[in-house]
Scaffold this motif. Structure first.
Motif, PDB file in Angstrom:
ATOM      1  N   VAL B 230       0.851  -1.191   0.000  1.00  0.00           N
ATOM      2  CA  VAL B 230       0.000   0.000   0.000  1.00  0.00           C
ATOM      3  C   VAL B 230       0.893   1.249   0.000  1.00  0.00           C
ATOM      4  CG1 VAL B 230      -1.949  -1.105   1.147  1.00  0.00           C
ATOM      5  CG2 VAL B 230      -0.166  -0.034   2.514  1.00  0.00           C
ATOM      6  N   LYS B 231       0.275   2.347  -0.339  1.00  0.00           N
ATOM      7  CA  LYS B 231       1.035   3.589  -0.531  1.00  0.00           C
ATOM      8  C   LYS B 231       1.803   3.990   0.732  1.00  0.00           C
ATOM      9  CE  LYS B 231       0.370   8.034  -2.766  1.00  0.00           C
ATOM     10  NZ  LYS B 231       0.644   8.954  -1.663  1.00  0.00           N
ATOM     11  N   GLU B 232       1.133   3.862   1.876  1.00  0.00           N
ATOM     12  CA  GLU B 232       1.768   4.284   3.139  1.00  0.00           C
ATOM     13  C   GLU B 232       3.063   3.500   3.383  1.00  0.00           C
ATOM     14  OE1 GLU B 232      -1.365   3.456   2.772  1.00  0.00           O
ATOM     15  OE2 GLU B 232      -2.566   5.212   3.332  1.00  0.00           O
ATOM     16  N   PHE B 233       3.001   2.210   3.060  1.00  0.00           N
ATOM     17  CA  PHE B 233       4.165   1.342   3.236  1.00  0.00           C
ATOM     18  C   PHE B 233       5.317   1.842   2.358  1.00  0.00           C
ATOM     19  CE2 PHE B 233       6.768  -2.438   2.834  1.00  0.00           C
ATOM     20  CZ  PHE B 233       6.610  -3.107   4.045  1.00  0.00           C
ATOM     21  N   PHE B 234       4.975   2.106   1.072  1.00  0.00           N
ATOM     22  CA  PHE B 234       6.003   2.579   0.140  1.00  0.00           C
ATOM     23  C   PHE B 234       6.570   3.924   0.568  1.00  0.00           C
ATOM     24  CE2 PHE B 234       3.528  -0.025  -3.127  1.00  0.00           C
ATOM     25  CZ  PHE B 234       4.354  -1.121  -2.952  1.00  0.00           C
ATOM     26  N   ASN B 235       5.677   4.772   1.096  1.00  0.00           N
ATOM     27  CA  ASN B 235       6.147   6.091   1.527  1.00  0.00           C
ATOM     28  C   ASN B 235       7.243   5.985   2.568  1.00  0.00           C
ATOM     29  OD1 ASN B 235       4.488   7.494  -0.162  1.00  0.00           O
ATOM     30  ND2 ASN B 235       2.884   7.850   1.391  1.00  0.00           N
ATOM     31  N   ILE B 236       7.011   5.119   3.534  1.00  0.00           N
ATOM     32  CA  ILE B 236       8.006   4.974   4.590  1.00  0.00           C
ATOM     33  C   ILE B 236       9.300   4.396   4.024  1.00  0.00           C
ATOM     34  CG2 ILE B 236       8.521   3.808   6.768  1.00  0.00           C
ATOM     35  CD1 ILE B 236       5.455   3.910   7.304  1.00  0.00           C
ATOM     36  N   ARG B 237       9.124   3.409   3.137  1.00  0.00           N
ATOM     37  CA  ARG B 237      10.305   2.797   2.531  1.00  0.00           C
ATOM     38  C   ARG B 237      11.107   3.841   1.728  1.00  0.00           C
ATOM     39  NH1 ARG B 237       9.596  -1.236  -2.274  1.00  0.00           N
ATOM     40  NH2 ARG B 237       9.480   0.798  -3.215  1.00  0.00           N
ATOM     41  N   ASP B 238      10.377   4.658   0.964  1.00  0.00           N
ATOM     42  CA  ASP B 238      11.045   5.698   0.166  1.00  0.00           C
ATOM     43  C   ASP B 238      11.787   6.679   1.048  1.00  0.00           C
ATOM     44  OD1 ASP B 238      10.107   4.539  -2.039  1.00  0.00           O
ATOM     45  OD2 ASP B 238       8.647   6.090  -2.573  1.00  0.00           O
ATOM     46  N   ASN B 239      11.124   6.998   2.147  1.00  0.00           N
ATOM     47  CA  ASN B 239      11.717   7.897   3.114  1.00  0.00           C
ATOM     48  C   ASN B 239      13.067   7.353   3.600  1.00  0.00           C
ATOM     49  OD1 ASN B 239      12.006   9.847   4.967  1.00  0.00           O
ATOM     50  ND2 ASN B 239      10.082   9.470   6.060  1.00  0.00           N
ATOM     51  N   ILE B 240      13.095   6.048   3.863  1.00  0.00           N
ATOM     52  CA  ILE B 240      14.334   5.420   4.336  1.00  0.00           C
ATOM     53  C   ILE B 240      15.395   5.404   3.238  1.00  0.00           C
ATOM     54  CG2 ILE B 240      15.362   3.273   5.194  1.00  0.00           C
ATOM     55  CD1 ILE B 240      12.638   2.707   6.530  1.00  0.00           C
ATOM     56  N   LEU B 241      14.934   5.067   2.012  1.00  0.00           N
ATOM     57  CA  LEU B 241      15.871   5.076   0.879  1.00  0.00           C
ATOM     58  C   LEU B 241      16.488   6.455   0.721  1.00  0.00           C
ATOM     59  CD1 LEU B 241      13.855   2.947  -1.705  1.00  0.00           C
ATOM     60  CD2 LEU B 241      16.013   2.316  -0.629  1.00  0.00           C
ATOM     61  N   ASP B 242      15.681   7.482   0.933  1.00  0.00           N
ATOM     62  CA  ASP B 242      16.177   8.849   0.875  1.00  0.00           C
ATOM     63  C   ASP B 242      17.282   9.076   1.885  1.00  0.00           C
ATOM     64  OD1 ASP B 242      15.154  10.334  -1.121  1.00  0.00           O
ATOM     65  OD2 ASP B 242      13.321  10.928  -0.060  1.00  0.00           O
ATOM     66  N   ILE B 243      17.017   8.608   3.092  1.00  0.00           N
ATOM     67  CA  ILE B 243      18.005   8.798   4.157  1.00  0.00           C
ATOM     68  C   ILE B 243      19.307   8.083   3.808  1.00  0.00           C
ATOM     69  CG2 ILE B 243      18.512   8.307   6.589  1.00  0.00           C
ATOM     70  CD1 ILE B 243      15.441   8.640   7.039  1.00  0.00           C
ATOM     71  N   PHE B 244      19.193   6.908   3.200  1.00  0.00           N
ATOM     72  CA  PHE B 244      20.392   6.171   2.780  1.00  0.00           C
ATOM     73  C   PHE B 244      20.990   6.716   1.482  1.00  0.00           C
ATOM     74  CE2 PHE B 244      18.814   2.385   5.309  1.00  0.00           C
ATOM     75  CZ  PHE B 244      19.841   2.470   6.229  1.00  0.00           C
ATOM     76  N   GLU B 245      20.346   7.713   0.915  1.00  0.00           N
ATOM     77  CA  GLU B 245      20.764   8.317  -0.360  1.00  0.00           C
ATOM     78  C   GLU B 245      20.871   7.266  -1.447  1.00  0.00           C
ATOM     79  OE1 GLU B 245      24.311  10.299   0.773  1.00  0.00           O
ATOM     80  OE2 GLU B 245      23.249  11.708   2.077  1.00  0.00           O
ATOM     81  N   MET B 246      19.863   6.412  -1.482  1.00  0.00           N
ATOM     82  CA  MET B 246      19.886   5.336  -2.472  1.00  0.00           C
ATOM     83  C   MET B 246      18.946   5.593  -3.638  1.00  0.00           C
ATOM     84  SD  MET B 246      20.089   2.082   0.028  1.00  0.00           S
ATOM     85  CE  MET B 246      19.454   0.854  -1.095  1.00  0.00           C
ATOM     86  N   LYS B 247      18.298   6.780  -3.631  1.00  0.00           N
ATOM     87  CA  LYS B 247      17.347   7.042  -4.709  1.00  0.00           C
ATOM     88  C   LYS B 247      18.098   7.517  -5.951  1.00  0.00           C
ATOM     89  CE  LYS B 247      13.169   7.875  -4.085  1.00  0.00           C
ATOM     90  NZ  LYS B 247      12.383   8.458  -2.997  1.00  0.00           N
ATOM     91  N   ASN B 248      17.474   7.353  -7.079  1.00  0.00           N
ATOM     92  CA  ASN B 248      18.131   7.627  -8.343  1.00  0.00           C
ATOM     93  C   ASN B 248      18.737   9.015  -8.472  1.00  0.00           C
ATOM     94  OD1 ASN B 248      18.486   5.568  -9.994  1.00  0.00           O
ATOM     95  ND2 ASN B 248      16.444   5.603 -10.913  1.00  0.00           N
TER      96      ASN B 248
END
Lengths: 252, 256
Positions: B230-248
């Motif tokens: 669900v969207k909320e789940f992805f949001n949190i995951r994206d947030n973490i990826l951001d913190i790890f600077e793993m986003k494109n």
């Protein structure tokens, strides 16, 4: 099945060659298999062979079991207190390569003759393999088991008996296996000093009576029992490995 | 606070050089919380877990549980390891009873307790089996039963599902959530799997290496019985990826 068959063929070939060779020589010097087996059965019939076997097995059992227990207990101790072992290690390394036979004069001086010298020699021959394999095994116990022991607040003694001993047992059993072989080898030597019974004594006695057929019968008996002991401990070892979840034997 | 980690540092000496596994880490954990320590290898998450569990001595700072300084492992807490730590020479039942044996219980009482927890993890048919006869997931269930049998206040879990396949892993995540809800233990769970952390945790402590430190703490405000897509789940995951600077958008330097 195929293995048993090959073994049987080898055995028959040996007996044949032995019989053929024996035809060429005087039977006082080199008796053939027929004579030997006949004398062997005679020795069983008059009950003396059974007595010798019993006596030898008892001495062996005492020497071996005392060696196994003291080897495991001391091995656990030194394996656990590794720093202490560093003091004793050189001493043991000097003692270990000395053949138990070299101690015979002292053994006779200290223990006299009879059952004890044989037991002491078997002990000396069996002790070192058990001791050293136990020390090595304790040193190699997976750290996770020790963490589990801490985790469940086991006392030091419980950690040793419930965790370290069983965890190192497969490797200890390798030492026990080695010890049964060397111990049995030195049985004969032990029983040659002043014993009045046992398979080693039978060898001396046969020589004194000029009975090479008995001599070979005794030698055969020692070989066969040695083989059976080895098979027995192999079987026990296998059970241990099965129970411990190792499908095949691997060290370390 | 139930667990108080204050300015904890941990140094290792390696080839004469000092390596900072943990640098000035502070963290409060409340009773009954499901906390995940998340980060790449070398970030000190396991070191932090071991410090709280009492396995590792810390170089400076303090760790208190229930107001008491942690000096060593305590029987009140238990740890689950990635490779389970089951004793191969004991049956499932006697593995579960390991922590009970020193309590001088009658045999029947002991079996009652072990039966209860073996049933809880669904292994009643296997209690006479040896660990090597069980699959990885089942072995970890045995370890969970063994840990719960001593009725600990805190469960430390060091990448407990790291060696399991994806499907078994998802099942175990559901299982541990169910157990946590039923028994209200405090759980501190180390993982490097972002989705696992989002699925399980009340709070996620995100750690970073060189020196090992806390980078962020994220509250997961999803209800239990979580949906993984669900969207909320992805949001949190994206947030973490951001913190790890793993986003494109952060990875653009790779194209230079």
């Amino acid at each position: 099945m195929k293995k048993t068959l090959s073994g049987a063929v080898g055995l028959i070939a040996l007996l044949t060659i032995w019989q053929l060779a024996a035809l060429k020589y005087n039977s006082v010097l080199f008796p053939g298999p027929y004579e030997v087996i006949k004398s062997w059965l005679d020795l069983f019939k008059d009950g003396s062979m059974t007595e010798h076997i019993k006596t030898s097995m008892l001495r062996f059992a005492i020497g071996y079991i005392v060696a196994a227990i003291s080897g495991i207990v001391l091995g656990m101790f030194f394996g656990w207190f590794k720093k202490l072992w560093n003091f004793f290690n050189p001493v043991i390394q000097v003692m270990r390569p000395i053949s138990p036979i070299a101690w015979i004069p002292f053994i006779v001086l200290w223990f006299g003759i009879g059952d004890i010298p044989a037991v002491v020699i078997i002990f000396l021959a069996s002790f070192y393999p058990v001791l050293l394999s136990t020390i090595a095994a304790v040193g190699r116990v997976d750290k996770i088991y020790l963490k589990v022991a801490q985790n469940f607040a086991l006392t030091r003694f419980e950690t040793l008996t419930k965790i370290v001993l069983p965890a190192s047992f497969p490797q200890i059993s390798t030492g026990l296996h080695q010890a049964i072989g060397t111990g049995w080898v030195f049985l004969v030597a032990g029983e040659m000093i002043g014993s009045q019974s046992g398979l080693g004594f039978l060898i001396i006695d046969s020589r004194n009576n000029l009975r090479p057929d008995w001599l070979l019968a005794a030698i055969l008996t020692i070989g066969i029992i040695g083989l059976l002991l080895d098979e027995l401990i192999k079987w026990i070892e296998k059970q241990i490995y099965i129970k411990w979840g190792a499908t095949e034997k691997h060290e370390g | 606070m139930y667990i108080e980690v204050k300015n904890v540092s941990k140094d290792f000496k390696q080839h004469g050089q000092i390596f900072k596994a943990l640098s000035d880490v502070s963290l409060d954990i409340s009773k009954g919380e499901f906390l995940c320590l998340l980060g790449p290898s070398g970030c000190g998450k396991t070191t932090l877990l071991n410090a709280i569990a009492g396995f590792d001595k810390i170089s400076s700072g303090s760790v208190k549980i229930d107001g008491q300084e942690v000096k060593g492992p305590s029987a009140r807490n238990t740890t689950l390891f990635q490779n389970y730590g089951l004793l191969p020479w004991r049956t499932v039942q006697s593995n579960v009873e390991l922590g009970l044996e020193s309590r001088k219980l009658a045999k029947i009482e002991m079996h009652e307790i072990s039966d209860k927890y073996i049933n809880l993890v669904g292994l009643d048919a296997f209690k006479k089996n040896y660990p090597h006869q069980l699959s990885g997931g089942m072995q970890q269930r045995v370890a969970i039963a063994r840990a719960l049998a001593v009725d600990p206040e805190i469960l430390f879990m060091d990448e407990p599902f790291g060696a399991l396949d994806v499907i078994t892993r998802a099942n175990m995540q559901d299982e541990i959530t169910r157990i946590w809800q039923e028994y209200k233990k405090t759980i501190i769970f180390v993982t490097h799997d972002i989705e696992e952390a989002v699925y399980l945790a009340d709070r996620i402590v995100i750690m970073a290496p060189n020196p090992g430190r806390i980078k962020a703490v994220i509250k997961v405000s999803l209800g239990r019985g979580r949906d993984r897509d669900v969207k909320e789940f992805f949001n949190i995951r994206d947030n973490i990826l951001d913190i790890f600077e793993m986003k494109n958008h952060d990875a653009i330097e790779y194209f230079l």
